[in-house]
Design an enzyme around this catalytic site. Structure first.
Site, mmCIF file in Angstrom:
data_model
loop_
_atom_site.group_PDB
_atom_site.id
_atom_site.type_symbol
_atom_site.label_atom_id
_atom_site.label_comp_id
_atom_site.label_asym_id
_atom_site.label_seq_id
_atom_site.Cartn_x
_atom_site.Cartn_y
_atom_site.Cartn_z
ATOM 1 N N LYS A 35 0.843 -1.207 0.000
ATOM 2 C CA LYS A 35 0.000 0.000 0.000
ATOM 3 C C LYS A 35 0.872 1.248 0.000
ATOM 4 C CE LYS A 35 -0.269 -0.160 5.067
ATOM 5 N NZ LYS A 35 -1.114 -0.581 6.203
ATOM 6 N N ARG A 133 -10.832 -0.142 15.161
ATOM 7 C CA ARG A 133 -10.697 0.622 13.925
ATOM 8 C C ARG A 133 -11.632 -0.079 12.938
ATOM 9 N NH1 ARG A 133 -4.780 1.317 11.260
ATOM 10 N NH2 ARG A 133 -5.444 -0.567 10.190
ATOM 11 N N HIS A 165 -6.650 -7.328 13.130
ATOM 12 C CA HIS A 165 -5.429 -6.503 13.145
ATOM 13 C C HIS A 165 -5.123 -6.106 14.584
ATOM 14 C CE1 HIS A 165 -2.358 -4.108 11.276
ATOM 15 N NE2 HIS A 165 -2.945 -2.942 11.410
ATOM 16 N N ARG A 221 0.674 -10.576 7.315
ATOM 17 C CA ARG A 221 0.641 -9.403 6.432
ATOM 18 C C ARG A 221 1.827 -8.505 6.789
ATOM 19 N NH1 ARG A 221 -4.411 -9.469 8.910
ATOM 20 N NH2 ARG A 221 -3.804 -7.518 9.929
ATOM 21 N N TYR A 264 15.085 30.587 6.899
ATOM 22 C CA TYR A 264 13.934 31.356 7.382
ATOM 23 C C TYR A 264 13.979 31.575 8.891
ATOM 24 C CZ TYR A 264 11.510 30.576 2.916
ATOM 25 O OH TYR A 264 11.145 30.556 1.609
ATOM 26 N N CYS A 311 13.250 24.196 4.801
ATOM 27 C CA CYS A 311 12.312 24.897 3.920
ATOM 28 C C CYS A 311 11.534 23.869 3.093
ATOM 29 C CB CYS A 311 13.055 25.851 2.995
ATOM 30 S SG CYS A 311 14.202 26.936 3.877
ATOM 31 N N MET A 312 10.661 24.347 2.241
ATOM 32 C CA MET A 312 9.857 23.423 1.432
ATOM 33 C C MET A 312 10.735 22.591 0.498
ATOM 34 S SD MET A 312 6.633 24.132 -1.121
ATOM 35 C CE MET A 312 5.698 25.057 0.076
ATOM 36 N N ASP A 313 11.777 23.223 -0.049
ATOM 37 C CA ASP A 313 12.549 22.573 -1.111
ATOM 38 C C ASP A 313 14.021 22.399 -0.777
ATOM 39 O OD1 ASP A 313 10.179 23.067 -2.816
ATOM 40 O OD2 ASP A 313 10.842 25.145 -2.593
HETATM 41 C C1 PLP Z 1 -0.468 -1.641 6.837
HETATM 42 C C2 PLP Z 1 -1.092 -2.836 7.365
HETATM 43 C C3 PLP Z 1 -0.335 -3.985 7.624
HETATM 44 C C4 PLP Z 1 1.165 -4.013 7.551
HETATM 45 O O1 PLP Z 1 1.693 -3.535 8.781
HETATM 46 P P1 PLP Z 1 3.258 -3.562 9.014
HETATM 47 O O2 PLP Z 1 3.469 -3.146 10.421
HETATM 48 O O3 PLP Z 1 3.840 -2.587 8.058
HETATM 49 O O4 PLP Z 1 3.701 -4.933 8.751
HETATM 50 C C5 PLP Z 1 -0.998 -5.129 8.002
HETATM 51 N N1 PLP Z 1 -2.338 -5.147 8.143
HETATM 52 C C6 PLP Z 1 -3.088 -4.038 7.935
HETATM 53 C C7 PLP Z 1 -4.550 -4.100 8.132
HETATM 54 C C8 PLP Z 1 -2.501 -2.856 7.554
HETATM 55 O O5 PLP Z 1 -3.254 -1.770 7.352
#
Ligand code: PLP
Length: 371
Positions: A35, A133, A165, A221, A264, A311-313
């Site tokens: 992702k 969540r 999760h 995951r 700045y 700064c930004m850049d």
């Molecule tokens: C991003 C995410 C992961 C991966 O988590 P890591 O700590 O980067 O391994 C796994 N499950 C869900 C639902 C996530 O949103």
């Protein structure tokens, strides 16, 4: 490096990390989470590298991210972790992208989209085991299961997975880990009782995959671990290696007298005659503005403090009498082999995590993928 800066991504490192993770969690399989543009590393190249390393699954959050991988010819099993927006569900189903559902309404919307797509949707039912969540609470779980069972019987979906999760997998020994594992076990038992037999069960992220063997089930995951990062205290184990190096070239070098206010707000003033170097990356490139004064830039074999406001850049470095020249390379972070900072150190120093550093690298920083 032709551009102002470059994020070099070692694809062999990503493959190697996934290979090591596969070995570590076997017989569970690995879903490489790509992702957010592969945590900033480039989603398509990262996905290819992860599959080369043995990832049996890929994970993204949004349907658009999934379709990008499919368009690139990647046909690995692929789960959308939060496929909001049911207008895109039919496209996802048509592209063999698995969808997550954490409510009965979501199951119904996916089932309707499956009818539109003319094929069964593959759904992973999500239980909220304590993160609060996404996912159904254990009170709502039976109605999610019943809706899924009916949709399965009607031929519009197949329950490909049941998942959850963790809230605090990166805090070893946190009592919520055991509590969530127990809740997940219960959710699976309730699902079985409701006639739901998922193909895969999964709850572990990187931290749990590394640290909580009981959490691995059929599939882990792994996001951060894929890129050599982890949110565990002390960072990833040494057998995982950061895949990204962020570098830039000094765009300007000049001598200035003592008492010169820099950048700045003149929040830095030179203490004597010195050499200033301009590093052409700023907060638009992902360098946090809060990094003022921190010794997190590496050049000529040593660390240098950021002189004054980011700064930004661009940002400035006070190089003293060091013989730096325009075009010299500076490293913002890398694997740490030569003493350069890591994304882990940037995160630790700024009160955040390495993930926020790497995903924050701006879109205008070219990614250079090395085989
Ligand atoms: C991003 C995410 C992961 C991966 O988590 P890591 O700590 O980067 O391994 C796994 N499950 C869900 C639902 C996530 O949103």
């Amino acid at each position: 490096m032709d551009s102002h800066a470059e994020a070099t991504v070692e694809l062999s490192t990503i493959s190697g990390n996934v290979e090591a993770l596969c070995e570590h969690v076997a017989p569970a399989a690995v879903m490489a989470v790509v992702k957010a543009n592969g945590y900033g590393h480039g989603a398509v190249p990262a996905a290819h590298a992860a599959v080369d390393g043995g990832a049996a699954w890929l994970g993204v959050v949004h349907v658009a991210e999934a379709l990008e991988l499919r368009r690139a010819g990647i046909d690995t099993p692929l789960l959308c972790l939060m496929a909001i927006g049911s207008d895109q569900h039919a496209d996802a189903i048509a592209a063999s992208v698995d969808l997550s559902a954490g409510s009965a309404g979501m199951v119904r919307r996916i089932a309707a989209a499956a009818a539109g797509a003319g094929r069964r949707a593959r759904v992973h039912l999500k239980a909220d085991t304590g993160l609060s969540r996404g996912g159904a609470t254990l009170a709502d779980w039976p109605s999610v299961l019943e809706t899924a069972r009916q949709a399965e019987a009607a031929g519009s979906i197949v329950v490909a997975g049941v998942w959850s999760h963790f809230a605090s997998a990166d805090d070893p020994g946190n009592p919520s880990i055991e509590a969530q594992l127990a809740a997940f076990k219960e959710a699976l038992a309730v699902a079985e009782g409701a006639g739901i037999t998922p193909q895969v069960r999964h709850i572990a992220n990187t931290a749990a995959a590394l640290d909580v063997p009981d959490s691995r089930y059929d599939l882990v995951r792994v996001g951060g671990g894929t890129y050599g990062l982890a949110t565990l205290p002390g960072g990833p184990p040494p057998w995982l290696r950061p895949a990204m190096t962020l570098r830039a070239r000094l765009a300007l070098v000049k001598r200035v007298p003592g008492g010169t206010g820099v950048s700045y707000g003149h929040r830095y003033t030179t203490s004597r005659e010195t050499t200033l170097g301009l590093v052409p990356v700023g907060y638009a490139d992902g360098i946090p503005r809060a990094a003022i004064g921190l010794p997190l830039v590496w050049a000529r074999g040593q660390r240098w403090r950021i002189a004054g406001t980011v700064c930004m850049d661009q940002l400035m470095i006070d190089f003293g009498d060091e013989p730096v020249a325009e075009g010299d390379e500076v490293v913002i972070f890398g694997p740490g082999d030569n003493g350069e900072p890591t994304a882990q150190e940037w995160g630790d120093t700024l009160g955040t995590i390495s993930y926020e550093i790497v995903t924050g690298i701006g879109a205008r920083v070219p990614r250079a993928h090395r085989a």
